[in-house]
Every structure is written in C-alpha cells, then in structure tokens.
Design a protein around this motif. Sequence first.
Motif: not given
Length: 192
Positions: A81-93, A130-144
């Motif tokens: 969320a701090i990085a403004g990202q809400c998705r990672l691919n399998k390799r990164k995760l 091979d992609q994963y989403v992070f719902p909390i990161a998505h929501i919080l990425s829109f906040t300060p």
Amino acid sequence: MDNKVVSEILQTFSAHQRAFTIEEALAFADSDCGITAEDLNAAFMNYPQFMCLRRADPGGALLIAKKDVIRWLINLNIRLAIAGQCRLNKRKLSLLMDSIGVVGDTDVALEAIVRFGQQFGLVGYAYTQDQYVFPIAHILSFTPRSTVMAATRMIYDLLDKNGINLSFEDDPKQMILTGLSTLNPKVAQVLQ
C-alpha cells in the motif's frame, strides 16, 4: 514419548515467526528424550495453530504458525500500500517468502499460503495467470501514508485483542466479525 517435551517444543515454535522443518524442531529437543520425528510430526499436524507447507526436498514438511502467516500477509499488504502497488506476480511473491523462511521450491508453499490468506481477505488470485492481488493494499493505496499507518495500528490492535481467539478452528469470517465488534461502530463500518 514425553508429552511435556513435545508441549514445550510446540510452544517454542509457535513463537518462532519463521517456517521450520520437523528436523529443526527435533534438533531443539534433547537427543535422549525419546521423541522421534514421526511423533513430533504427528504432534504438529494435530496442533491447529500450525499449517504445513509441503516441499519436494528431503527436508520433508515445512511448518509455520498460522498467526505468523497472517502477520506476514498484513505486513506485506501495508508495504505494498505504501508503495502504491496491490498486485505481485508469482516470482516476486515467492522471493518475498524468504523473509519467513520459505526458500527453495516454493510453489506448494506459495499456494498453501495464498489459500490460507484468501480466507481472511489478505490475498487472492488475479484474473491473470500467476498473479496475486492484495485487497487491503489496494484499498489503502488510495489513502495518505498517515492513514495507512493508523489502519496498521488498528489492524494489529484488532489481532491482539483478548477477545479474538486465533485457534483457527472457527470460521474466519466469524473471527473477523467478532474482532470488528470490539471497535468503535463507525470504525467497524468503514473496515467492513
């Protein structure tokens, strides 16, 4: 088999905060206590606070406390969320799982962690393979950032409340609703 020694090993490794093998847990016990790898494996498999991450290497079963997986996924959501990202691919995760001791062939462990985290809304499968989403990161990425940090404190307060039983024998949705009921009604409504 000495039940007291087994109980001490279970308690020690429930606070370990990293994945470990049965062999590592067995090495923790005195060699003359009479505990075998099979005894210890059975004890861990019957203890609901742990999840088993099977690996294809000779080390056998890789275990981790479920509460540590939840904390890791929450921390990952916050960092994303701090990085403004809400998705990672399998390799990164898979690479990030090294921080909790999951190394080597991570495919089976990754799937187990994702399936477990999905129950709590911490991670999910994306439509892209091979992609994963992070719902909390998505929501919080829109906040300060200050809001992200406040939400982090609230999430950890929610986890640490005495009213939340992390036995994992209950329905995850019910556990979350129980935790939300301990918060201010307006805060609980926003989090829902």
